[in-house]
Motif scaffolding. Structure first.
Motif, mmCIF file in Angstrom:
data_model
loop_
_atom_site.group_PDB
_atom_site.id
_atom_site.type_symbol
_atom_site.label_atom_id
_atom_site.label_comp_id
_atom_site.label_asym_id
_atom_site.label_seq_id
_atom_site.Cartn_x
_atom_site.Cartn_y
_atom_site.Cartn_z
ATOM 1 N N UNK A 1 68.015 32.141 29.581
ATOM 2 C CA UNK A 1 67.237 32.100 28.343
ATOM 3 C C UNK A 1 66.070 33.072 28.405
ATOM 4 N N UNK A 2 65.450 33.149 29.556
ATOM 5 C CA UNK A 2 64.236 33.941 29.719
ATOM 6 C C UNK A 2 64.324 34.714 31.028
ATOM 7 N N UNK A 3 63.649 35.857 31.087
ATOM 8 C CA UNK A 3 63.750 36.706 32.274
ATOM 9 C C UNK A 3 63.019 36.135 33.490
ATOM 10 N N UNK A 4 62.216 35.096 33.288
ATOM 11 C CA UNK A 4 61.319 34.676 34.371
ATOM 12 C C UNK A 4 62.039 34.299 35.669
ATOM 13 N N UNK A 5 63.225 33.706 35.575
ATOM 14 C CA UNK A 5 63.948 33.342 36.801
ATOM 15 C C UNK A 5 64.397 34.607 37.540
ATOM 16 N N UNK A 6 64.858 35.608 36.789
ATOM 17 C CA UNK A 6 65.241 36.889 37.412
ATOM 18 C C UNK A 6 64.031 37.524 38.094
ATOM 19 N N UNK A 7 62.905 37.552 37.379
ATOM 20 C CA UNK A 7 61.685 38.156 37.930
ATOM 21 C C UNK A 7 61.275 37.432 39.205
ATOM 22 N N UNK A 8 61.311 36.098 39.165
ATOM 23 C CA UNK A 8 60.872 35.306 40.318
ATOM 24 C C UNK A 8 61.789 35.549 41.522
ATOM 25 N N UNK A 9 63.099 35.654 41.261
ATOM 26 C CA UNK A 9 64.045 35.922 42.355
ATOM 27 C C UNK A 9 63.727 37.256 43.026
ATOM 28 N N UNK A 10 63.531 38.274 42.197
ATOM 29 C CA UNK A 10 63.236 39.605 42.744
ATOM 30 C C UNK A 10 61.916 39.591 43.504
ATOM 31 N N UNK A 11 60.944 38.877 42.946
ATOM 32 C CA UNK A 11 59.635 38.797 43.595
ATOM 33 C C UNK A 11 59.768 38.096 44.956
ATOM 34 N N UNK A 12 60.518 37.005 44.992
ATOM 35 C CA UNK A 12 60.704 36.262 46.252
ATOM 36 C C UNK A 12 61.413 37.131 47.293
ATOM 37 N N UNK A 13 62.429 37.875 46.866
ATOM 38 C CA UNK A 13 63.143 38.754 47.806
ATOM 39 C C UNK A 13 62.196 39.794 48.389
ATOM 40 N N UNK A 14 61.321 40.343 47.524
ATOM 41 C CA UNK A 14 60.368 41.354 48.002
ATOM 42 C C UNK A 14 59.348 40.750 48.963
ATOM 43 N N UNK B 1 62.644 25.156 34.035
ATOM 44 C CA UNK B 1 62.929 25.824 35.308
ATOM 45 C C UNK B 1 63.843 25.004 36.206
ATOM 46 N N UNK B 2 63.880 23.683 35.977
ATOM 47 C CA UNK B 2 64.747 22.830 36.808
ATOM 48 C C UNK B 2 66.220 23.244 36.689
ATOM 49 N N UNK B 3 66.572 23.877 35.563
ATOM 50 C CA UNK B 3 67.970 24.287 35.371
ATOM 51 C C UNK B 3 68.415 25.392 36.335
ATOM 52 N N UNK B 4 67.467 25.980 37.057
ATOM 53 C CA UNK B 4 67.825 26.928 38.105
ATOM 54 C C UNK B 4 68.594 26.241 39.229
ATOM 55 N N UNK B 5 68.558 24.913 39.242
ATOM 56 C CA UNK B 5 69.208 24.180 40.323
ATOM 57 C C UNK B 5 70.546 23.567 39.929
ATOM 58 N N UNK B 6 71.058 23.918 38.754
ATOM 59 C CA UNK B 6 72.323 23.334 38.306
ATOM 60 C C UNK B 6 73.516 23.929 39.047
ATOM 61 N N UNK B 7 74.444 23.054 39.420
ATOM 62 C CA UNK B 7 75.656 23.523 40.108
ATOM 63 C C UNK B 7 76.788 23.769 39.123
ATOM 64 N N UNK B 8 76.553 23.527 37.832
ATOM 65 C CA UNK B 8 77.655 23.573 36.860
ATOM 66 C C UNK B 8 77.629 24.794 35.949
ATOM 67 N N UNK B 9 76.912 25.848 36.351
ATOM 68 C CA UNK B 9 76.883 27.051 35.509
ATOM 69 C C UNK B 9 78.079 27.943 35.810
ATOM 70 N N UNK C 1 79.974 34.502 32.584
ATOM 71 C CA UNK C 1 81.091 35.443 32.636
ATOM 72 C C UNK C 1 81.119 36.163 33.991
ATOM 73 N N UNK C 2 82.293 36.591 34.401
ATOM 74 C CA UNK C 2 82.489 37.140 35.754
ATOM 75 C C UNK C 2 81.596 38.348 36.049
ATOM 76 N N UNK C 3 81.239 39.124 35.004
ATOM 77 C CA UNK C 3 80.435 40.319 35.276
ATOM 78 C C UNK C 3 78.927 40.046 35.199
ATOM 79 N N UNK C 4 78.557 38.785 35.022
ATOM 80 C CA UNK C 4 77.127 38.444 34.961
ATOM 81 C C UNK C 4 76.686 37.849 36.298
ATOM 82 N N UNK C 5 75.379 37.843 36.536
ATOM 83 C CA UNK C 5 74.865 37.252 37.764
ATOM 84 C C UNK C 5 74.900 35.730 37.661
ATOM 85 N N UNK C 6 75.003 35.076 38.815
ATOM 86 C CA UNK C 6 74.953 33.614 38.836
ATOM 87 C C UNK C 6 73.650 33.230 39.535
ATOM 88 N N UNK C 7 72.617 33.042 38.715
ATOM 89 C CA UNK C 7 71.261 32.898 39.232
ATOM 90 C C UNK C 7 71.120 31.699 40.169
#
Lengths: 102, 130, 134
Positions: B13-26, B43-51, B54-60
């Motif tokens: 829905x929002x870029x913040x999870x992507x940004x946070x992942x990249x920030x954590x990796x750095x 943000x709790x939805x970052x922990x869902x196992x049921x996402x 599509x195959x060409x998208x990232x699985x956050x």
């Protein structure tokens, strides 16, 4: 204590960016990420407001967010520095605290 | 330096999870320590196992899970926010009388005190959200 | 456990999104950790503490009374942006009377709301060690 202000909203859609600039202290830094990256561009209805603030604060933009929105770094306001995520990390280390203007 | 990260938005829905992942990796690449990543609001939805994107998208969610495994990260889902949004680990599901659960490996569920403790124990706290 | 200066920054109206309610939940928990807590109400955040909130028409629980309990948890520094009120045609009279009781002054009720302008708010923000926004 120097603070890193992290902004992620376009100044053309939300008031967050302006609100941030209204509450910075001299010596603070401002980092534009996500949609806020579009605020780095010269010659917009927002650029004068940002340039005025740049007298007191250092301004950075996450280069990846700028590029993702089809904007090249040569269109940035003079004095804004583009950083990558490693640079983002460095900014959080150099400043004692951070505040996100969500 | 020791960091706590708070994430207030769900993935996609929002870029913040992507940004946070990249920030954590750095952070980890530069040798910093992540004391805790705290997931709040949607943000709790970052922990869902049921996402299933599509195959060409990232699985956050899986990226968090793998990062957690690789670096032994403490990924904490706020229990109050998770209960509102229907996200549960095995124990919580059992306690609530549900047969199924939907939390991906590498996350744990706990209270808001974990966020405050993170702020106290860390040198820096960084918030990602909308 | 160490004591740090925590600030919770509220910039969104209540009910339209869940941020205000869930922010309040964090604030209440922080009290249990005996931290030096401040709240900032800026932009639409000022609508969180208006008086006379009535949610009967929207099917949501009215949680505005919870702000009145903050004083009992030793949370007594609620900084409100003067400019944000003015921009919205509001004055301090539109806000709830939020107070705390001073143990050292025969439990006298004292105001928790501190009206500040932008430069004063910036100075308060600059003093904080942990700033959480929602």
């Amino acid at each position: 204590m120097a603070m890193l202000h992290i902004v992620n909203k376009s100044p053309f859609e939300k008031v967050s960016f302006r609100s941030c600039l209204n509450h910075v202290s001299k010596g603070d830094s401002v980092l534009m990420i996500e949609d806020a990256a579009v605020g780095a561009i010269e010659g917009t209805s927002f650029s004068e407001k940002l340039k005025t603030a740049m007298g007191d604060v250092s301004v950075y933009v996450l280069g990846g967010d700028l590029a993702a929105r089809g904007l090249s770094e040569d269109r940035m306001i003079d004095g804004i520095k583009a950083v990558d995520y490693a640079g983002f990390v460095d900014l959080t280390v150099e400043n004692e605290t951070t505040q996100s203007w969500l | 330096m020791k960091f706590t990260i708070m994430i207030n938005e769900g993935p996609y829905q929002h870029q913040s999870a992507d940004s946070a992942l990249q920030f954590c990796r750095s952070l980890l690449a530069q040798g910093h320590e992540i004391f805790r990543v705290f997931f709040y609001h949607d943000g709790v939805n970052n922990g869902s196992s049921l996402s299933v994107p599509p195959a060409d998208d990232r699985l956050i969610q899986k990226e968090w899970s793998e990062l957690s495994k690789e670096h032994d990260l403490d990924l904490v889902i706020c229990i109050a926010a998770a209960q509102r949004r229907g996200l549960m680990d095995k124990d919580e599901a059992k306690r609530q009388g549900f047969e199924s659960n939907n939390m991906i490996e590498g996350f744990r569920i706990s209270g808001l005190g974990q966020l405050i403790e993170g702020g106290i124990e860390s040198d820096r706290t960084v918030v990602f959200g909308d | 456990m160490a004591t740090k200066k925590f600030m919770f920054v509220n910039r969104k109206a209540p009910y339209g999104t869940v941020y205000a309610l869930e922010s309040l939940e964090v604030v209440l928990i922080s009290a249990a950790f005996e931290q030096d807590v401040s709240l900032a109400f800026i932009d639409d955040g000022v609508y969180q503490i208006t008086k006379g909130q009535d949610t009967t028409g929207i099917g949501q629980k009215n949680f505005s009374n919870t702000y009145k309990a903050l004083g009992d948890y030793e949370i007594k520094k609620l900084y409100v942006s003067k400019e944000s009120l003015e921009e919205r045609g509001l004055t301090q009279d539109d806000l709830m009377d939020l107070v705390w009781e001073d143990e050292d002054d025969d439990w006298a009720e004292k105001p928790s709301i501190i009206m500040v302008d932008r430069s004063e708010m910036a100075a308060v923000m600059a003093e904080q060690e942990v700033t959480l926004s929602f």
